[in-house]
Scaffold this active site. Structure first.
Site, PDB file in Angstrom:
ATOM      1  N   LYS A   1       0.825  -1.208   0.000  1.00 55.14           N
ATOM      2  CA  LYS A   1       0.000   0.000   0.000  1.00 55.14           C
ATOM      3  C   LYS A   1       0.864   1.265   0.000  1.00 55.14           C
ATOM      4  CE  LYS A   1      -2.140  -1.392   3.715  1.00 55.14           C
ATOM      5  NZ  LYS A   1      -1.487  -2.719   3.796  1.00 55.14           N
ATOM      6  N   THR A   2       1.828   1.324   0.910  1.00 56.81           N
ATOM      7  CA  THR A   2       2.701   2.498   0.966  1.00 56.81           C
ATOM      8  C   THR A   2       3.495   2.624  -0.331  1.00 56.81           C
ATOM      9  OG1 THR A   2       2.861   2.286   3.361  1.00 56.81           O
ATOM     10  CG2 THR A   2       4.555   3.594   2.278  1.00 56.81           C
TER      11      THR A   2
ATOM     12  N   ASP B   1      -1.898   7.087   6.046  1.00 55.86           N
ATOM     13  CA  ASP B   1      -1.778   5.666   6.363  1.00 55.86           C
ATOM     14  C   ASP B   1      -2.731   5.349   7.518  1.00 55.86           C
ATOM     15  OD1 ASP B   1      -0.755   3.175   5.993  1.00 55.86           O
ATOM     16  OD2 ASP B   1       1.306   3.684   6.552  1.00 55.86           O
TER      17      ASP B   1
ATOM     18  N   THR C   1      -5.725  -1.347   6.526  1.00 55.42           N
ATOM     19  CA  THR C   1      -5.771  -2.810   6.586  1.00 55.42           C
ATOM     20  C   THR C   1      -7.204  -3.253   6.851  1.00 55.42           C
ATOM     21  OG1 THR C   1      -5.125  -2.530   8.898  1.00 55.42           O
ATOM     22  CG2 THR C   1      -3.406  -3.213   7.373  1.00 55.42           C
TER      23      THR C   1
ATOM     24  N   ARG D   1       6.733  -8.060   1.856  1.00 54.11           N
ATOM     25  CA  ARG D   1       7.593  -7.602   2.951  1.00 54.11           C
ATOM     26  C   ARG D   1       8.251  -8.791   3.635  1.00 54.11           C
ATOM     27  NH1 ARG D   1       4.493  -4.316   6.682  1.00 54.11           N
ATOM     28  NH2 ARG D   1       5.226  -2.502   5.539  1.00 54.11           N
TER      29      ARG D   1
HETATM   30  N1  LIG Z   1       4.335  -5.544  -5.787  1.00 54.72           N
HETATM   31  C1  LIG Z   1       5.532  -5.523  -5.201  1.00 54.72           C
HETATM   32  N2  LIG Z   1       6.626  -5.859  -5.890  1.00 54.72           N
HETATM   33  C2  LIG Z   1       7.828  -5.850  -5.284  1.00 54.72           C
HETATM   34  N3  LIG Z   1       8.036  -5.516  -3.993  1.00 54.72           N
HETATM   35  C3  LIG Z   1       6.985  -5.156  -3.278  1.00 54.72           C
HETATM   36  C4  LIG Z   1       5.677  -5.134  -3.833  1.00 54.72           C
HETATM   37  N4  LIG Z   1       4.817  -4.743  -2.880  1.00 54.72           N
HETATM   38  C5  LIG Z   1       5.534  -4.536  -1.777  1.00 54.72           C
HETATM   39  N5  LIG Z   1       6.834  -4.788  -1.993  1.00 54.72           N
HETATM   40  C6  LIG Z   1       7.906  -4.732  -1.001  1.00 54.72           C
HETATM   41  O1  LIG Z   1       7.331  -5.001   0.270  1.00 54.72           O
HETATM   42  C7  LIG Z   1       7.663  -3.977   1.199  1.00 54.72           C
HETATM   43  C8  LIG Z   1       6.431  -3.643   1.991  1.00 54.72           C
HETATM   44  O2  LIG Z   1       5.498  -2.954   1.193  1.00 54.72           O
HETATM   45  P1  LIG Z   1       4.660  -1.714   1.757  1.00 54.72           P
HETATM   46  O3  LIG Z   1       5.435  -0.999   2.801  1.00 54.72           O
HETATM   47  O4  LIG Z   1       4.229  -0.920   0.594  1.00 54.72           O
HETATM   48  O5  LIG Z   1       3.435  -2.460   2.420  1.00 54.72           O
HETATM   49  P2  LIG Z   1       2.132  -1.860   3.104  1.00 54.72           P
HETATM   50  O6  LIG Z   1       0.981  -2.492   2.404  1.00 54.72           O
HETATM   51  O7  LIG Z   1       2.192  -0.381   3.120  1.00 54.72           O
HETATM   52  O8  LIG Z   1       2.193  -2.429   4.581  1.00 54.72           O
HETATM   53  P3  LIG Z   1       1.593  -1.798   5.965  1.00 54.72           P
HETATM   54  O9  LIG Z   1       0.132  -2.129   5.978  1.00 54.72           O
HETATM   55  O10 LIG Z   1       2.328  -2.550   7.034  1.00 54.72           O
HETATM   56  O11 LIG Z   1       1.882  -0.340   5.966  1.00 54.72           O
HETATM   57  C9  LIG Z   1       8.217  -2.819   0.383  1.00 54.72           C
HETATM   58  O12 LIG Z   1       9.371  -2.314   0.959  1.00 54.72           O
HETATM   59  C10 LIG Z   1       8.564  -3.382  -0.970  1.00 54.72           C
HETATM   60  O13 LIG Z   1       9.942  -3.570  -1.059  1.00 54.72           O
HETATM   61 MG   LIG Z   2       2.467   0.924   4.709  1.00 57.69          MG
END
Ligand SMILES: Nc1ncnc2c1ncn2[C@@H]1O[C@H](COP(=O)(O)OP(=O)(O)OP(=O)(O)O)[C@@H](O)[C@H]1O
Ligand SMILES: [Mg+2]
Length: 343
Positions: A68-69, A113, A162, A221
């Site tokens: 998401k981030t 977020d 989430t 992640r």
């Molecule tokens: N589609 C993707 N392809 C490659 N790497 C990815 C992908 N999605 C996420 N990642 C990797 O996973 C890590 C975590 O992703 P991210 O921080 O965007 O998750 P999030 O959904 O924001 O989690 P949270 O809910 O904990 O904030 C990132 O640092 C990235 O390196």
């Molecule tokens: Mg995030």
């Protein structure tokens, strides 16, 4: 000795955070998987570009660590503007949000977020801001208070949650596009492991990558984090190359099982089966039994367990499926409804 490896929490170690940032895809094309969301989002961004307008507000939902981030950062990068970052828990008063909104420049992307954890007052201010690009700043208190409308420049709001279900309807409705992120399949995770290994300069065999991918809980992640832990092992106990044997040994050491279940996942299933006879048991009781917050059990452990067919959420509480009993190596008790949750 236990090896506590919190696999889903955002990285705590500063250097780990730097590495995570380095592994983040920077453009939509670099994003692995999530084809549907990628296509949909690509269209939203392209259309906005053609119209020379700020893209519609975007809501991204899905379990932790799915991107998401990352997508929020990509939206800002593709639009070519800075990303303003805040989070729901930081917005306790409407004034906190007013300060951020009034500081926005034309076309900025504002990322909130954990948007479901915003205060009620901030939420109401956000409705107006998202719809009319206006905030009402209240001066004074009680009957003498007056609301002064303040224009704010058009901006794009990107919310991440989430728990999309916890967002009030009116807020959800103000997003022009909602992207639901799904768990990744093993092939996608395999590509992510290879990509990350390449970026980190870690020699890895196809079998080593496949092993990490299959134990990554459908989550990029976690794939990245396991890769780093396996790399440690490879460097300290082997010749530095991540092979199948090295991945096996390292992941066993960190108590990540064949299916990717980690300590918390197993604790939840274990409590459910051993202490509550397979359920149904309420979420709060289950959370107390494993010594975790309700939210952690519900948002971090459960989505994956449900998806794997180990746990079912029923109106009467959480229930272990036959597969859960099998995975723990236990025999399900003979009850009145033993086959209810068989696949
Ligand atoms: N589609 C993707 N392809 C490659 N790497 C990815 C992908 N999605 C996420 N990642 C990797 O996973 C890590 C975590 O992703 P991210 O921080 O965007 O998750 P999030 O959904 O924001 O989690 P949270 O809910 O904990 O904030 C990132 O640092 C990235 O390196
Ligand atoms: Mg995030």
């Amino acid at each position: 000795m236990t090896h506590d490896l919190d696999l889903t929490a955002p990285d705590a170690e500063p250097d780990e955070r730097v590495i995570e940032a380095a592994l983040r895809p920077r453009t939509l094309d670099e994003v692995v998987g999530q084809q549907r969301v990628r296509d949909q989002l690509g269209l939203v961004l392209e259309a906005a570009r053609l119209r020379e307008r700020a893209p519609d507000h975007v809501l991204l939902s899905g379990p932790p660590g799915l991107g998401k981030t990352t997508l929020a950062m990509i939206i800002a990068a593709e639009v070519g503007v800075p990303l303003r970052l805040t989070s729901g828990p930081a917005l306790t008063h409407a004034g906190d949000l007013a300060a951020i909104l009034s500081g926005l420049n034309h076309g900025d992307v504002l990322f909130v977020d954990e948007i479901h954890r915003m205060s009620r007052a901030a939420e109401e201010m956000l409705y107006l801001a998202m719809e009319d690009f206006r905030v009402d700043v209240v001066i004074g208190k009680g009957p003498g208070a007056t609301a002064i409308p303040l224009e704010i420049p058009p901006f794009t709001m990107v919310g991440a949650t989430t728990r999309a279900g916890l967002l009030p309807g009116p807020l959800r409705d103000r997003f022009g596009f909602t992207g639901h992120l799904e768990f990744y399949d093993v092939h996608e995770l395999d590509r992510i492991v290879h990509r990350s290994a390449g970026l980190l300069g870690v020699p890895i065999t196809p079998e080593g990558a496949a092993e990490i991918a299959s134990r990554s809980r459908g989550t990029p992640r976690i794939a990245n984090r396991l890769l780093r832990r396996v790399r440690d092992y490879a460097q300290v106990r082997a010749d530095g190359t991540v092979t199948l044997e090295v991945a096996h040994a390292a992941l066993d050491l960190y108590e990540v099982d064949q299916l990717g279940l980690d300590r918390l996942d197993r604790a939840v299933l274990d409590a459910l089966c051993r202490r509550f006879g397979g359920g149904p048991v309420g979420l709060s009781t289950l959370a107390v039994a494993v010594g975790e917050e309700r939210e952690t059990v519900e948002e971090v452990a459960e989505p994956f367990l449900v998806r794997q067919g180990f746990l079912a959420r029923t109106p009467r509480g959480r229930v272990a499926t036959a597969a859960a009993w099998r995975h723990l190596g236990l025999t399900a008790p003979a009850t009145g409804e033993p086959t209810l949750f068989e696949e």
